[in-house]
Design a protein around this motif. Structure first.
Motif, mmCIF file in Angstrom:
data_model
loop_
_atom_site.group_PDB
_atom_site.id
_atom_site.type_symbol
_atom_site.label_atom_id
_atom_site.label_comp_id
_atom_site.label_asym_id
_atom_site.label_seq_id
_atom_site.Cartn_x
_atom_site.Cartn_y
_atom_site.Cartn_z
ATOM 1 N N ASP A 280 -70.439 62.515 20.078
ATOM 2 C CA ASP A 280 -70.008 62.269 21.234
ATOM 3 C C ASP A 280 -69.328 63.691 21.722
ATOM 4 O O ASP A 280 -68.372 64.128 21.374
ATOM 5 C CB ASP A 280 -68.581 61.330 21.022
ATOM 6 N N ASN B 78 -62.524 66.463 23.214
ATOM 7 C CA ASN B 78 -62.915 66.388 21.686
ATOM 8 C C ASN B 78 -64.466 65.854 21.573
ATOM 9 O O ASN B 78 -64.889 65.447 22.273
ATOM 10 C CB ASN B 78 -61.970 65.318 21.123
ATOM 11 N N LEU C 70 -66.747 64.276 18.594
ATOM 12 C CA LEU C 70 -66.859 63.621 17.373
ATOM 13 C C LEU C 70 -68.145 63.377 16.702
ATOM 14 O O LEU C 70 -69.204 63.331 17.391
ATOM 15 C CB LEU C 70 -66.317 62.040 17.559
ATOM 16 N N CYS D 124 -70.682 61.254 13.953
ATOM 17 C CA CYS D 124 -70.855 60.399 13.295
ATOM 18 C C CYS D 124 -72.207 60.505 12.382
ATOM 19 O O CYS D 124 -73.228 61.017 12.913
ATOM 20 C CB CYS D 124 -71.068 59.122 14.261
ATOM 21 N N ILE E 277 -67.753 57.977 11.004
ATOM 22 C CA ILE E 277 -67.200 59.189 11.814
ATOM 23 C C ILE E 277 -66.881 60.151 10.660
ATOM 24 O O ILE E 277 -66.183 60.030 9.776
ATOM 25 C CB ILE E 277 -66.107 58.920 12.690
ATOM 26 N N ASN F 284 -63.743 64.790 13.988
ATOM 27 C CA ASN F 284 -63.288 64.470 14.978
ATOM 28 C C ASN F 284 -62.325 65.984 15.196
ATOM 29 O O ASN F 284 -61.112 65.894 14.827
ATOM 30 C CB ASN F 284 -62.501 63.605 14.999
ATOM 31 N N ASP G 11 -59.274 51.208 18.867
ATOM 32 C CA ASP G 11 -59.359 52.574 18.676
ATOM 33 C C ASP G 11 -60.198 53.015 19.927
ATOM 34 O O ASP G 11 -61.470 53.497 19.890
ATOM 35 C CB ASP G 11 -60.050 52.790 17.381
ATOM 36 N N LEU H 212 -60.315 55.856 21.347
ATOM 37 C CA LEU H 212 -60.900 57.128 21.434
ATOM 38 C C LEU H 212 -62.036 57.346 20.512
ATOM 39 O O LEU H 212 -62.931 58.240 20.932
ATOM 40 C CB LEU H 212 -59.611 57.818 20.444
ATOM 41 N N THR H 213 -62.308 56.352 19.814
ATOM 42 C CA THR H 213 -63.722 56.667 19.002
ATOM 43 C C THR H 213 -64.925 55.778 19.384
ATOM 44 O O THR H 213 -65.800 55.627 18.774
ATOM 45 C CB THR H 213 -63.155 56.433 17.414
ATOM 46 N N CYS H 214 -64.430 55.004 20.452
ATOM 47 C CA CYS H 214 -65.602 53.962 20.841
ATOM 48 C C CYS H 214 -66.997 54.574 21.193
ATOM 49 O O CYS H 214 -68.010 54.032 20.517
ATOM 50 C CB CYS H 214 -65.313 53.262 22.268
ATOM 51 N N ALA I 126 -68.256 57.618 20.060
ATOM 52 C CA ALA I 126 -68.848 57.799 18.845
ATOM 53 C C ALA I 126 -69.117 56.682 17.808
ATOM 54 O O ALA I 126 -70.324 56.761 17.259
ATOM 55 C CB ALA I 126 -67.699 58.855 17.828
ATOM 56 N N ARG I 127 -68.467 55.689 17.761
ATOM 57 C CA ARG I 127 -68.765 54.630 16.935
ATOM 58 C C ARG I 127 -70.129 53.952 17.464
ATOM 59 O O ARG I 127 -71.017 53.358 16.688
ATOM 60 C CB ARG I 127 -67.799 53.589 16.913
#
Length: 349
Positions: free
Chosen positions: A17, A22, A24, A26, A32, A35, A320, A322-324, A326-327
């Motif tokens: 991402d 930021n 991130l 994975c 992940i 970050n 979460d 912030l990490t959507c 990236a996940r």
């Protein structure tokens, strides 16, 4: 890391991402693993990264606004796209090598999430930066798709669902159905613009210059999109624009909320425009499924309530947020062999 029988070597697949604020990373089978802020410290007037790349990410962000004349801390992405090619390449190289550890001989396949509204030239810049950073292959996926997968929306089903990803440089709004985007809008108004609005408010109201980090701290501590409870205050320090001397003042959550109305209004406009493009059956689904918020900007207090009032639809934050994205890239990386034909690639198989 896994053995690719077709290629006859060990391979490392990673999803990135590549955000304005930021980055991130994975890794297949690990989730992940990195970050860090998308910031690089360089020698002023050059693209030479300090200390062989160690001044990247968290260490470089600490330098923003505090560097001596010989050093510049740079964010090489602006509005979700690459603004400085060479420094982006250096940053990606550092992050990829940090994930590799001692296995630097590995050339990973890399899946990168990009804003849905970027141009072909901007896509090529992402491709080239990643290839120069030692990637073996590069795939691209639109951020709304990755965010929808990461948020757990019914991505592949014939049901309309809506994702609003408020990042640092862009806000991505999309209605998803059958694993594709049915209607979307990408605007270059997001978290950075919230910070900029606070900086401008402090200049106009208090003749006080503050930095981006101070503005971000104000946004996090007392910022809101709508009334959320008792009003609060905060002490802010900066430089007086008239005397040039350090000074502090007290600000209220109410005035910061007022300062944020313009960029928040643009986000709401993008949402209503996208809703206006929805097919009737998809619009009917959204009455039930509502809107899912992702990205760091969705953490602003009261923004879910303001969007609900503007659209009449149920609004919820993803787990979460912030990490959507990236996940979501992580899920795609885990299933890269089956879904790579649907992704944009730099090479033909």
């Amino acid at each position: 890391m896994f053995f690719d029988s077709a290629l006859g070597w060990f391979s490392l697949d990673m999803g990135i991402d590549l955000g304005t604020c930021n980055t991130l990373v994975c890794v297949r089978g690990q989730g992940i693993v990195l970050n860090e802020p998308s910031v690089v410290a360089v020698r002023k007037g050059t693209n030479i990264v300090l200390e062989n790349g160690s001044a990247v990410g968290l260490r470089a962000k600490e330098m923003l606004g505090k560097t001596p004349g010989s050093i510049t801390a740079i964010r090489p992405l602006k509005d979700g796209v690459i603004s400085d090619f060479e420094i982006t390449e250096a940053m990606l190289t550092y992050f990829i090598q940090k994930v590799h550890g001692r296995r630097r001989w590995l050339k990973p396949r890399v899946l990168i999430a990009i804003p849905s509204g970027i141009t072909a030239v901007e896509k090529q810049a992402v491709f080239h930066s990643a290839m120069q950073a030692n990637a073996r292959r590069v795939y691209l996926v639109e951020e709304p798709k990755a965010a929808a997968i990461g948020a757990g929306l019914p991505f592949g089903e014939p049901v309309g669902s809506m994702i609003v990803d408020i990042g640092g440089g862009t806000t991505e709004v999309a209605i998803i159905s059958m694993a594709d985007i049915a209607a979307s809008e990408s605007i270059r108004t997001a978290g950075d613009n919230f910070d900029e609005a606070i900086v401008n408010h402090m200049k106009k109201t208090y003749n006080l210059m503050i930095g981006d980090l101070s503005a971000e701290r104000i946004k996090i501590e007392i910022g809101s999109a709508g009334p959320t409870g008792p009003e609060t205050t905060m002490e802010v320090r900066g430089r007086d624009m008239i005397s040039g001397l350090p000074r502090k003042c007290i600000i209220t959550s109410e005035e910061i909320r007022e300062a944020l109305q313009e960029p928040i209004g643009k986000v709401i406009d993008a949402i209503t425009v996208t809703l206006g493009r929805a097919e009737p059956e998809l619009a009917a689904d959204l009455v039930e499924t509502g809107i899912c918020l992702a990205g760091g900007g969705s953490l602003l207090r009261g923004i879910d309530q303001v969007i609900h009032q503007a659209t009449g639809l149920p609004v919820r934050r993803a787990e979460d947020p912030l990490t959507c994205v990236a996940r979501g890239t992580g899920v795609l990386v885990e299933n890269l062999e089956s879904c790579k034909e649907a992704l944009e690639s730099d090479l033909d198989e």
